[in-house]
Scaffold this active site. Structure first.
Site, short mmCIF file in Angstrom:
data_model
loop_
_atom_site.label_atom_id
_atom_site.label_comp_id
_atom_site.label_asym_id
_atom_site.label_seq_id
_atom_site.Cartn_x
_atom_site.Cartn_y
_atom_site.Cartn_z
N LYS A 13 0.81 -1.22 0.00
CA LYS A 13 0.00 0.00 0.00
C LYS A 13 0.84 1.27 0.00
O LYS A 13 0.59 2.19 -0.75
CB LYS A 13 -0.90 0.04 1.24
CG LYS A 13 -2.21 -0.67 1.08
CD LYS A 13 -3.25 -0.19 2.07
CE LYS A 13 -2.80 -0.27 3.51
NZ LYS A 13 -2.58 -1.66 3.97
N ARG A 88 -9.70 2.85 9.09
CA ARG A 88 -9.36 1.44 9.26
C ARG A 88 -10.49 0.63 9.91
O ARG A 88 -10.32 -0.54 10.22
CB ARG A 88 -8.03 1.24 9.99
CG ARG A 88 -7.95 1.81 11.37
CD ARG A 88 -6.68 1.34 12.08
NE ARG A 88 -5.46 1.77 11.43
CZ ARG A 88 -4.52 0.96 10.92
NH1 ARG A 88 -4.64 -0.33 11.01
NH2 ARG A 88 -3.44 1.45 10.37
N ARG A 127 10.85 -11.40 4.59
CA ARG A 127 11.66 -10.19 4.70
C ARG A 127 12.83 -10.38 5.64
O ARG A 127 12.70 -10.98 6.71
CB ARG A 127 10.81 -9.07 5.32
CG ARG A 127 10.21 -8.14 4.35
CD ARG A 127 9.57 -7.02 5.17
NE ARG A 127 8.34 -6.59 4.55
CZ ARG A 127 7.31 -6.06 5.21
NH1 ARG A 127 7.37 -5.90 6.52
NH2 ARG A 127 6.25 -5.69 4.56
N ARG A 161 12.42 -9.48 11.59
CA ARG A 161 11.81 -8.75 12.71
C ARG A 161 10.70 -9.60 13.31
O ARG A 161 10.03 -10.35 12.59
CB ARG A 161 11.20 -7.43 12.23
CG ARG A 161 12.21 -6.39 11.86
CD ARG A 161 11.53 -5.08 11.62
NE ARG A 161 10.38 -5.27 10.73
CZ ARG A 161 9.73 -4.29 10.12
NH1 ARG A 161 10.10 -3.05 10.30
NH2 ARG A 161 8.70 -4.55 9.34
N ARG A 172 -2.16 -10.22 12.24
CA ARG A 172 -2.47 -8.92 11.61
C ARG A 172 -3.52 -9.09 10.52
O ARG A 172 -4.39 -8.24 10.33
CB ARG A 172 -1.19 -8.30 11.03
CG ARG A 172 -0.29 -7.71 12.11
CD ARG A 172 1.12 -7.49 11.61
NE ARG A 172 1.22 -6.50 10.56
CZ ARG A 172 2.31 -6.33 9.80
NH1 ARG A 172 3.38 -7.08 9.98
NH2 ARG A 172 2.33 -5.40 8.87
#
Ligand SMILES: [Zn+2]
Length: 217
Positions: A13, A88, A127, A161, A172
């Site tokens: 996004k 949101r 990642r 992370r 999430r």
């Protein structure tokens, strides 16, 4: 154009918002930037937000909405803006409608970036970030470092992370499904939603998004 950008974490996004805002010559308004700006400038809303954050609490909707409203009323946003990270949930979407109505303007489109859930998990959980500089970002499949676990740029150690672990990503996504996805139905009822696939290269997704915004619903 007045646009709201929605999509799950990992849909890209922020990247798309930056390109689209540039192409359309409208400001990119992200909640992250709003919070940082209000807090660093010491605005009344910034002070309130900071107090909640310092106490480890979520910032209430009315504070977020107040910041967004202030930003949308600035001169560079008169002809449009692209909202990223806001609204949101449905109550924020309703409050946004009220705020826009007070300014006698309306949203033109809600751009919905769609990514299959497994792809989101793969994107985020793959990642790897450099310990010496968090701007040095790699990916175990899409952007491999020359040597496994070592940053190409500075030789620092690469790590995952905690926020990017598969469990956290699934949590999430769950929050996105329960809180944010209902706003897509809310806006669909207003005929505003344009859904596009966020798979593929960044510039391909941008082109797809520009086409979707140009077309009449
Ligand atoms: Zn590095």
């Amino acid at each position: 154009m007045r646009i709201v950008l929605v999509g799950p974490p990992g849909a890209g996004k922020g990247t798309q918002a930056a390109f689209l805002a540039k192409n359309l010559s409208i400001p990119h308004i992200s909640t992250g930037d709003l919070f940082r700006a209000n807090i660093s400038q010491g605005t009344e809303l910034g002070k309130q937000a900071k107090a909640f954050m310092d106490a480890g609490n979520l910032v209430p909707d009315e504070v977020t909405i107040g910041m967004a409203k202030d930003r949308m009323e600035q001169p560079d946003a008169v002809n449009g803006f692209l909202l990223d990270g806001f609204p949101r949930n449905v109550s924020q979407a309703e409050a946004l409608d009220v705020a826009l109505k007070a300014d006698e303007v309306k949203l033109d489109a809600v751009l919905d970036l769609e990514v299959p859930e497994d792809e989101v998990v793969k994107r985020i959980a793959g990642r790897r970030i450099c310990r010496k500089d968090s701007a040095h970002v790699f990916h175990v499949s899409y952007n491999q470092p020359k040597q496994e676990g070592v940053c190409d740029v500075c030789g620092g150690e690469l790590y995952q992370r905690e926020d990017d672990s598969e469990d956290t990503v699934r949590k999430r996504l769950e929050v996105y499904h329960t809180q944010t996805e209902p706003i897509i139905d809310y806006y669909r009822a207003q005929g505003l939603v344009r859904t596009i696939s966020a798979l593929g290269k960044v510039d391909e997704v941008t082109a797809r998004a520009m086409d979707a915004l140009k077309r009449d619903k």
